[in-house]
Design an enzyme around this catalytic site. Sequence first.
Site, PDB file in Angstrom:
ATOM      1  N   ALA A   1      27.502  -2.852  27.215  1.00 58.66           N
ATOM      2  CA  ALA A   1      27.397  -3.108  25.884  1.00 58.66           C
ATOM      3  C   ALA A   1      25.884  -2.905  25.717  1.00 58.66           C
ATOM      4  CB  ALA A   1      27.695  -4.198  25.491  1.00 58.66           C
TER       5      ALA A   1
ATOM      6  N   GLU B   1      35.268  -2.804  31.275  1.00 58.45           N
ATOM      7  CA  GLU B   1      36.254  -3.667  30.425  1.00 58.45           C
ATOM      8  C   GLU B   1      37.116  -2.443  29.597  1.00 58.45           C
ATOM      9  OE1 GLU B   1      34.790  -7.829  29.314  1.00 58.45           O
ATOM     10  OE2 GLU B   1      33.445  -6.374  28.710  1.00 58.45           O
TER      11      GLU B   1
ATOM     12  N   GLU C   1      27.650  -9.425  33.650  1.00 57.62           N
ATOM     13  CA  GLU C   1      27.416 -10.392  32.429  1.00 57.62           C
ATOM     14  C   GLU C   1      26.657 -11.708  33.086  1.00 57.62           C
ATOM     15  OE1 GLU C   1      30.625  -7.527  31.000  1.00 57.62           O
ATOM     16  OE2 GLU C   1      30.015  -8.603  32.871  1.00 57.62           O
TER      17      GLU C   1
END
Length: 260
Positions: free
Chosen positions: A66, A115, A135
Amino acid sequence: MSYNNILIEKENGLAQLTINRPKKLNALNRETLEEIHNAFAELESDENVKIIVLTGSGEKAFVAGADISEFADYSIAEGKNLAAKGQEEVFDRIANFHKPVIAAINGFALGGGLELAMAAHFRIASDNAKMGLPETSLGVIPGYGGTQRLPQLVGKGRAMEMIMTAGMIDAKQALQYGLVNHVTPAEELMEFTTKTAQKIMRNSMVAIGKAIEAINANDEDGVNGFDKEIENFGKSFGTEDFKEGTTAFLEKRKADFPGK
């Protein structure tokens, strides 16, 4: 519809959706996620599209995570909303899409990128691919379904280790874990994926859609997957594809499924 961060190419029933932010290693920002959501709405309504292939532009990355710069200063409420909206509009939508979705993993698939690949119905990786959920090294946990889909694919222990260490695994290890179905040389990834899609398209796409729904039912709380299988098996008998498939079998010829 025009897009800034993704490319869509359609040919012979196959739609290739490419995340196209190569300078950012195809990282997912809010705009890109919205475009993916809109693209799947477009692909769902296009009767000529039978299968979708997800991939990333360039040779380095599928999606390298991200875009951290967008949420580094988020509050608790904003972080929760980010995950909820992303899961509902993109990741769960892909996982439950009635048309097959294949992830062609070229290079890095990290964080939100992995993901995204795990939301697809199955994965094919290039031999230079690297996968991981880093993460926890940022003080956060996977928020787009990673804590749920990774254990389903590789087992709880391996998922725990991957998430806790925040490390990466290579394509060979991903194949061993069952995270990907196939590994190919990088230059052969799209050709192999296309051939796999073509094999799928020889079958009834109506039946495949019902099979996707039944398989996914096994992971839903309060839903008996066997009951969904029985229900969808019965529904299949009312389709034109069933009539064509059984007739073709009895007549010893290849079926020409109408897709109804």
